[in-house]
Design an enzyme around this catalytic site. Sequence first.
Site, PDB file in Angstrom:
ATOM      1  CD  GLU A   1       0.704  -6.105  10.898  1.00  0.00           C
ATOM      2  OE1 GLU A   1      -0.061  -7.042  11.042  1.00  0.00           O
ATOM      3  OE2 GLU A   1       0.280  -5.117  10.378  1.00  0.00           O
TER       4      GLU A   1
ATOM      5  N   PRO B   1       0.787  -1.116  -0.027  1.00  0.00           N
ATOM      6  CG  PRO B   1      -0.795  -1.568   1.692  1.00  0.00           C
ATOM      7  CD  PRO B   1       0.616  -2.071   1.123  1.00  0.00           C
TER       8      PRO B   1
ATOM      9  NE  ARG C   1      -5.737  -7.046 -21.074  1.00  0.00           N
ATOM     10  CZ  ARG C   1      -6.801  -7.700 -21.618  1.00  0.00           C
ATOM     11  NH1 ARG C   1      -6.960  -8.778 -21.274  1.00  0.00           N
ATOM     12  NH2 ARG C   1      -7.366  -6.943 -22.845  1.00  0.00           N
TER      13      ARG C   1
ATOM     14  CG  ASP D   1      -5.250  -1.011 -29.120  1.00  0.00           C
ATOM     15  OD1 ASP D   1      -5.477  -1.508 -30.376  1.00  0.00           O
ATOM     16  OD2 ASP D   1      -4.513  -1.215 -28.276  1.00  0.00           O
TER      17      ASP D   1
HETATM   18  C1  4FV Z   1      -1.260  -4.193  -1.180  1.00  0.00           C
HETATM   19  C2  4FV Z   1      -2.042  -3.189  -1.823  1.00  0.00           C
HETATM   20  C3  4FV Z   1      -1.568  -4.783   0.185  1.00  0.00           C
HETATM   21  C4  4FV Z   1      -0.188  -4.731   3.271  1.00  0.00           C
HETATM   22  C5  4FV Z   1       0.322  -5.914   4.507  1.00  0.00           C
HETATM   23  C6  4FV Z   1      -0.059  -7.114   2.268  1.00  0.00           C
HETATM   24  C7  4FV Z   1      -0.733  -6.011   2.120  1.00  0.00           C
HETATM   25  C8  4FV Z   1       0.234  -7.203   3.861  1.00  0.00           C
HETATM   26  N1  4FV Z   1      -0.289  -4.607  -1.804  1.00  0.00           N
HETATM   27  N2  4FV Z   1      -1.374  -3.030  -3.147  1.00  0.00           N
HETATM   28  N3  4FV Z   1      -3.012  -2.660  -1.438  1.00  0.00           N
HETATM   29  N4  4FV Z   1      -0.514  -5.341   0.777  1.00  0.00           N
HETATM   30  O1  4FV Z   1      -2.563  -4.463   0.771  1.00  0.00           O
HETATM   31  O2  4FV Z   1      -0.400  -3.700  -3.057  1.00  0.00           O
HETATM   32  O3  4FV Z   1       1.669  -7.887   4.038  1.00  0.00           O
END
Ligand code: 4FV
Length: 315
Positions: free
Chosen positions: A116, A89, A154, A169
Amino acid sequence: MRFDIISLFPEFVAQCAAFGVVGRAGERGVLSVHGWNPRDYAEGNYRRVDDRPFGGGPGMVMMIEPLRACLADVRAADPSPARVVYMSPQGAPLTQAKVRELAAHPRLVLLCGRYEGVDERFLQAEVDEEISIGDYVLSGGELAAAVVLDAVARLQEGALNDAESAVQDSFEDGLLDCPHYTRPVEHALGNVPPVLLSGNHAEIAKWRRQQSLGRTWLRRPDLLDESALSKADRRLLEGFRAAQAVEAVSVSNETGSVSRASPPASDPVEAASGAEPIARPGSGPATSAPAAPTPGVPEPPSAGQRLAAKRKTPL
Ligand code: 4FV
Protein backbone atom coordinates in the site's frame (compact mmCIF):
# COMPACT_ATOMS: atom_id res chain seq x y z
CA MET A 1 24.98 11.60 -12.78
CA ARG A 2 24.42 8.94 -10.12
CA PHE A 3 21.14 7.10 -9.59
CA ASP A 4 20.51 5.06 -6.45
CA ILE A 5 17.40 2.88 -6.61
CA ILE A 6 15.90 1.70 -3.29
CA SER A 7 13.61 -1.22 -4.15
CA LEU A 8 12.65 -4.74 -3.04
CA PHE A 9 13.49 -5.65 -6.68
CA PRO A 10 16.56 -3.49 -7.43
CA GLU A 11 17.58 -5.59 -10.47
CA PHE A 12 14.23 -4.63 -12.07
CA VAL A 13 15.19 -0.97 -12.56
CA ALA A 14 18.85 -1.76 -13.22
CA GLN A 15 17.68 -4.01 -16.07
CA CYS A 16 15.51 -1.26 -17.53
CA ALA A 17 18.56 1.00 -17.53
CA ALA A 18 20.75 -1.51 -19.36
CA PHE A 19 19.36 -0.99 -22.83
CA GLY A 20 19.48 1.58 -25.63
CA VAL A 21 20.43 5.19 -24.99
CA VAL A 22 20.47 4.81 -21.19
CA GLY A 23 22.50 1.59 -21.34
CA ARG A 24 25.02 3.24 -23.66
CA ALA A 25 25.21 6.31 -21.40
CA GLY A 26 26.06 3.96 -18.54
CA GLU A 27 28.79 2.28 -20.57
CA ARG A 28 30.16 5.74 -21.43
CA GLY A 29 30.27 6.64 -17.73
CA VAL A 30 27.83 9.49 -18.27
CA LEU A 31 25.69 8.00 -15.51
CA SER A 32 25.73 5.14 -13.00
CA VAL A 33 22.85 3.14 -11.52
CA HIS A 34 23.12 1.45 -8.09
CA GLY A 35 20.43 -0.82 -6.61
CA TRP A 36 19.72 -1.14 -2.87
CA ASN A 37 17.30 -3.64 -1.27
CA PRO A 38 15.76 -2.62 2.09
CA ARG A 39 15.35 -6.32 2.90
CA ASP A 40 19.14 -6.45 3.28
CA TYR A 41 18.62 -4.07 6.24
CA ALA A 42 15.66 -5.87 7.84
CA GLU A 43 15.95 -7.47 11.27
CA GLY A 44 14.91 -10.96 12.39
CA ASN A 45 15.02 -14.26 10.62
CA TYR A 46 12.03 -13.23 8.50
CA ARG A 47 13.73 -9.98 7.57
CA ARG A 48 10.38 -8.15 7.62
CA VAL A 49 10.14 -4.99 5.50
CA ASP A 50 6.36 -4.58 5.76
CA ASP A 51 3.67 -4.84 8.40
CA ARG A 52 -0.09 -4.50 8.79
CA PRO A 53 -1.57 -0.97 8.61
CA PHE A 54 -2.70 0.70 11.82
CA GLY A 55 -6.41 1.44 11.60
CA GLY A 56 -6.96 -1.85 9.79
CA GLY A 57 -7.80 -2.22 6.13
CA PRO A 58 -6.28 -4.30 3.32
CA GLY A 59 -2.66 -4.73 2.36
CA MET A 60 0.62 -4.01 4.11
CA VAL A 61 2.80 -0.94 4.69
CA MET A 62 6.59 -0.68 4.30
CA MET A 63 8.27 -0.24 7.69
CA ILE A 64 10.50 2.69 8.72
CA GLU A 65 13.65 0.98 10.02
CA PRO A 66 14.75 -1.16 7.05
CA LEU A 67 14.33 1.93 4.82
CA ARG A 68 16.16 4.25 7.22
CA ALA A 69 19.11 1.88 7.59
CA CYS A 70 19.19 1.36 3.83
CA LEU A 71 19.05 5.10 3.05
CA ALA A 72 21.83 5.80 5.55
CA ASP A 73 24.09 3.44 3.60
CA VAL A 74 22.99 4.95 0.30
CA ARG A 75 23.87 8.46 1.50
CA ALA A 76 27.24 7.22 2.82
CA ALA A 77 28.08 5.52 -0.49
CA ASP A 78 28.85 8.83 -2.26
CA PRO A 79 29.72 12.28 -0.92
CA SER A 80 27.61 14.16 -3.49
CA PRO A 81 24.29 15.46 -2.11
CA ALA A 82 21.34 13.26 -3.07
CA ARG A 83 17.80 14.36 -3.86
CA VAL A 84 15.47 11.66 -2.47
CA VAL A 85 12.41 11.11 -4.67
CA TYR A 86 9.52 8.80 -3.74
CA MET A 87 7.50 7.49 -6.69
CA SER A 88 3.80 7.56 -5.79
CA PRO A 89 0.37 8.45 -7.19
CA GLN A 90 0.26 11.19 -4.52
CA GLY A 91 3.25 12.87 -6.14
CA ALA A 92 3.54 15.84 -8.50
CA PRO A 93 2.86 14.79 -12.12
CA LEU A 94 6.04 14.02 -14.04
CA THR A 95 6.47 16.50 -16.93
CA GLN A 96 9.40 17.37 -19.20
CA ALA A 97 9.88 20.50 -17.10
CA LYS A 98 10.16 18.34 -13.95
CA VAL A 99 12.57 16.03 -15.78
CA ARG A 100 14.78 19.02 -16.61
CA GLU A 101 14.68 20.06 -12.94
CA LEU A 102 15.72 16.59 -11.73
CA ALA A 103 18.46 16.35 -14.37
CA ALA A 104 20.21 19.34 -12.77
CA HIS A 105 21.01 17.34 -9.63
CA PRO A 106 24.32 15.40 -9.40
CA ARG A 107 22.55 12.51 -7.75
CA LEU A 108 19.02 11.10 -7.44
CA VAL A 109 17.82 8.48 -4.96
CA LEU A 110 14.62 6.92 -6.32
CA LEU A 111 12.54 5.22 -3.60
CA CYS A 112 10.19 2.54 -4.96
CA GLY A 113 7.22 1.57 -2.81
CA ARG A 114 5.41 -1.76 -2.83
CA TYR A 115 2.23 -2.92 -1.06
CA GLU A 116 0.00 0.00 0.00
CA GLY A 117 3.01 2.28 0.35
CA VAL A 118 5.54 3.49 2.93
CA ASP A 119 5.07 4.58 6.58
CA GLU A 120 4.31 8.30 6.36
CA ARG A 121 6.78 9.18 9.11
CA PHE A 122 9.69 7.97 6.94
CA LEU A 123 8.40 9.97 3.96
CA GLN A 124 8.08 13.14 6.05
CA ALA A 125 11.56 12.70 7.53
CA GLU A 126 13.64 11.52 4.57
CA VAL A 127 11.91 12.25 1.23
CA ASP A 128 12.54 15.56 -0.63
CA GLU A 129 9.68 15.16 -3.12
CA GLU A 130 7.05 12.72 -4.41
CA ILE A 131 6.51 12.23 -8.16
CA SER A 132 3.73 10.46 -10.02
CA ILE A 133 3.97 9.17 -13.59
CA GLY A 134 0.20 9.09 -13.93
CA ASP A 135 -3.18 8.79 -12.26
CA TYR A 136 -3.32 5.03 -12.06
CA VAL A 137 -2.09 2.44 -9.52
CA LEU A 138 0.96 0.29 -10.23
CA SER A 139 2.04 -2.76 -8.23
CA GLY A 140 5.24 -1.00 -7.30
CA GLY A 141 7.22 2.20 -7.88
CA GLU A 142 9.88 0.44 -9.99
CA LEU A 143 8.29 1.14 -13.36
CA ALA A 144 7.87 4.79 -12.37
CA ALA A 145 11.51 4.96 -11.26
CA ALA A 146 12.58 3.46 -14.60
CA VAL A 147 10.58 6.16 -16.41
CA VAL A 148 12.26 8.93 -14.41
CA LEU A 149 15.69 7.36 -14.91
CA ASP A 150 15.22 7.10 -18.68
CA ALA A 151 13.86 10.64 -19.14
CA VAL A 152 16.52 12.23 -16.87
CA ALA A 153 19.38 10.18 -18.34
CA ARG A 154 18.58 11.47 -21.83
CA LEU A 155 19.30 15.03 -20.66
CA GLN A 156 22.76 14.17 -19.36
CA GLU A 157 25.61 15.72 -21.34
CA GLY A 158 26.98 13.03 -23.67
CA ALA A 159 24.00 10.67 -23.32
CA LEU A 160 22.47 11.42 -26.73
CA ASN A 161 24.17 11.67 -30.11
CA ASP A 162 23.19 14.61 -32.34
CA ALA A 163 20.30 12.87 -34.09
CA GLU A 164 18.82 11.78 -30.78
CA SER A 165 19.29 15.28 -29.35
CA ALA A 166 17.29 16.68 -32.24
CA VAL A 167 14.42 14.34 -31.40
CA GLN A 168 14.72 15.35 -27.79
CA ASP A 169 14.55 19.00 -28.70
CA SER A 170 11.35 18.48 -30.68
CA PHE A 171 9.53 17.76 -27.42
CA GLU A 172 11.22 20.43 -25.42
CA ASP A 173 8.90 23.26 -26.47
CA GLY A 174 5.86 21.60 -24.95
CA LEU A 175 4.15 20.82 -28.29
CA LEU A 176 3.29 17.36 -29.53
CA ASP A 177 5.63 15.98 -32.18
CA CYS A 178 4.82 16.18 -35.91
CA PRO A 179 4.03 13.03 -37.95
CA HIS A 180 6.97 11.05 -39.33
CA TYR A 181 7.23 9.19 -42.62
CA THR A 182 9.82 6.93 -44.24
CA ARG A 183 9.97 4.73 -47.36
CA PRO A 184 7.96 3.79 -49.36
CA VAL A 185 6.72 7.15 -50.70
CA GLU A 186 3.51 5.55 -51.95
CA HIS A 187 1.61 2.87 -50.10
CA ALA A 188 -1.92 1.51 -49.94
CA LEU A 189 -2.19 3.30 -46.61
CA GLY A 190 -1.41 6.60 -48.28
CA ASN A 191 1.40 8.70 -49.70
CA VAL A 192 4.07 10.75 -48.01
CA PRO A 193 3.10 14.48 -47.89
CA PRO A 194 4.81 16.04 -50.94
CA VAL A 195 6.38 18.86 -48.92
CA LEU A 196 8.61 16.27 -47.21
CA LEU A 197 9.96 15.20 -50.60
CA SER A 198 10.54 18.80 -51.76
CA GLY A 199 14.02 19.22 -50.29
CA ASN A 200 12.91 22.72 -49.29
CA HIS A 201 14.06 22.67 -45.67
CA ALA A 202 12.35 25.95 -44.79
CA GLU A 203 9.04 24.64 -46.06
CA ILE A 204 9.59 21.30 -44.36
CA ALA A 205 10.36 22.99 -41.03
CA LYS A 206 7.23 25.15 -41.40
CA TRP A 207 5.09 22.11 -42.23
CA ARG A 208 6.44 20.21 -39.21
CA ARG A 209 5.87 23.18 -36.93
CA GLN A 210 2.33 23.51 -38.28
CA GLN A 211 1.66 19.83 -37.64
CA SER A 212 2.97 20.09 -34.08
CA LEU A 213 0.77 23.12 -33.42
CA GLY A 214 -2.28 21.55 -35.09
CA ARG A 215 -1.95 18.16 -33.38
CA THR A 216 -1.44 19.81 -30.02
CA TRP A 217 -4.57 21.89 -30.62
CA LEU A 218 -6.54 18.80 -31.64
CA ARG A 219 -5.26 16.26 -29.13
CA ARG A 220 -3.87 18.20 -26.16
CA PRO A 221 -5.37 21.69 -26.10
CA ASP A 222 -4.38 21.78 -22.42
CA LEU A 223 -0.75 22.04 -23.60
CA LEU A 224 -1.43 24.93 -26.00
CA ASP A 225 -1.44 28.51 -24.70
CA GLU A 226 -2.52 30.30 -27.88
CA SER A 227 -1.99 33.72 -26.32
CA ALA A 228 1.69 32.90 -25.99
CA LEU A 229 2.08 31.85 -29.62
CA SER A 230 4.23 33.92 -31.96
CA LYS A 231 2.50 35.65 -34.90
CA ALA A 232 4.07 33.10 -37.24
CA ASP A 233 2.83 30.18 -35.12
CA ARG A 234 -0.65 31.71 -34.90
CA ARG A 235 -0.78 31.97 -38.70
CA LEU A 236 0.38 28.36 -39.05
CA LEU A 237 -2.27 27.18 -36.60
CA GLU A 238 -4.92 29.23 -38.45
CA GLY A 239 -3.87 27.54 -41.67
CA PHE A 240 -4.07 24.14 -40.02
CA ARG A 241 -7.53 24.82 -38.65
CA ALA A 242 -8.70 26.09 -42.03
CA ALA A 243 -7.48 22.93 -43.75
CA GLN A 244 -9.22 20.81 -41.10
CA ALA A 245 -12.45 22.74 -41.59
CA VAL A 246 -12.22 22.51 -45.37
CA GLU A 247 -11.48 18.82 -45.17
CA ALA A 248 -14.42 18.25 -42.85
CA VAL A 249 -16.74 20.17 -45.18
CA SER A 250 -15.60 18.26 -48.26
CA VAL A 251 -15.92 14.97 -46.45
CA SER A 252 -19.29 15.80 -44.96
CA ASN A 253 -20.44 16.75 -48.46
CA GLU A 254 -19.14 13.40 -49.56
CA THR A 255 -20.80 11.56 -46.70
CA GLY A 256 -23.80 13.86 -46.69
CA SER A 257 -23.39 14.38 -42.90
CA VAL A 258 -24.21 17.94 -41.79
CA SER A 259 -20.97 19.81 -40.89
CA ARG A 260 -20.42 22.69 -38.54
CA ALA A 261 -17.00 23.58 -39.93
CA SER A 262 -16.30 27.24 -40.53
CA PRO A 263 -15.24 28.73 -43.88
CA PRO A 264 -11.60 28.28 -44.97
CA ALA A 265 -8.76 30.52 -43.76
CA SER A 266 -8.27 33.98 -45.27
CA ASP A 267 -4.85 33.18 -46.57
CA PRO A 268 -4.92 29.86 -48.48
CA VAL A 269 -1.13 30.11 -48.99
CA GLU A 270 -0.75 29.51 -45.31
CA ALA A 271 -3.49 26.92 -45.47
CA ALA A 272 -1.99 23.84 -43.98
CA SER A 273 -0.63 21.18 -46.19
CA GLY A 274 -2.15 19.29 -43.31
CA ALA A 275 -1.15 15.70 -43.11
CA GLU A 276 -2.95 15.29 -39.84
CA PRO A 277 -5.42 12.59 -40.70
CA ILE A 278 -8.70 13.02 -38.95
CA ALA A 279 -8.12 11.47 -35.56
CA ARG A 280 -9.33 7.92 -35.04
CA PRO A 281 -11.98 7.55 -32.35
CA GLY A 282 -10.26 6.77 -29.10
CA SER A 283 -6.89 7.99 -30.38
CA GLY A 284 -6.57 10.38 -27.57
CA PRO A 285 -8.64 13.38 -26.74
CA ALA A 286 -9.10 14.42 -30.38
CA THR A 287 -12.47 12.70 -30.33
CA SER A 288 -13.61 14.85 -27.46
CA ALA A 289 -13.63 18.44 -28.62
CA PRO A 290 -10.83 20.53 -27.06
CA ALA A 291 -11.57 22.60 -23.99
CA ALA A 292 -14.25 25.29 -24.10
CA PRO A 293 -14.19 26.89 -27.53
CA THR A 294 -12.24 30.15 -27.69
CA PRO A 295 -14.43 32.97 -29.10
CA GLY A 296 -13.55 33.57 -32.78
CA VAL A 297 -11.44 30.39 -32.88
CA PRO A 298 -13.13 27.74 -35.03
CA GLU A 299 -13.78 24.50 -33.13
CA PRO A 300 -11.99 21.51 -34.54
CA PRO A 301 -14.18 19.29 -36.73
CA SER A 302 -16.51 16.97 -34.76
CA ALA A 303 -15.54 13.31 -34.34
CA GLY A 304 -18.15 12.28 -36.92
CA GLN A 305 -16.73 14.69 -39.51
CA ARG A 306 -13.19 13.62 -38.63
CA LEU A 307 -14.06 9.97 -38.96
CA ALA A 308 -15.75 10.67 -42.29
CA ALA A 309 -12.69 12.64 -43.45
CA LYS A 310 -10.32 9.82 -42.46
CA ARG A 311 -10.37 8.36 -45.91
CA LYS A 312 -8.75 11.46 -47.45
CA THR A 313 -4.97 11.17 -48.03
CA PRO A 314 -2.94 14.08 -46.51
CA LEU A 315 -2.62 17.13 -48.75
C1 4FV B 1 2.97 5.17 -8.91
C2 4FV B 1 2.45 6.04 -9.88
C3 4FV B 1 2.27 4.03 -8.32
C4 4FV B 1 1.25 2.76 -5.51
C5 4FV B 1 1.25 1.72 -4.46
C6 4FV B 1 3.22 1.52 -5.78
C7 4FV B 1 2.22 2.32 -6.54
C8 4FV B 1 2.47 0.88 -4.68
N1 4FV B 1 4.20 5.57 -8.62
N2 4FV B 1 3.42 6.95 -10.16
N3 4FV B 1 1.25 6.02 -10.46
N4 4FV B 1 2.86 3.45 -7.24
O1 4FV B 1 1.19 3.65 -8.78
O2 4FV B 1 4.46 6.66 -9.40
O3 4FV B 1 3.24 0.90 -3.51
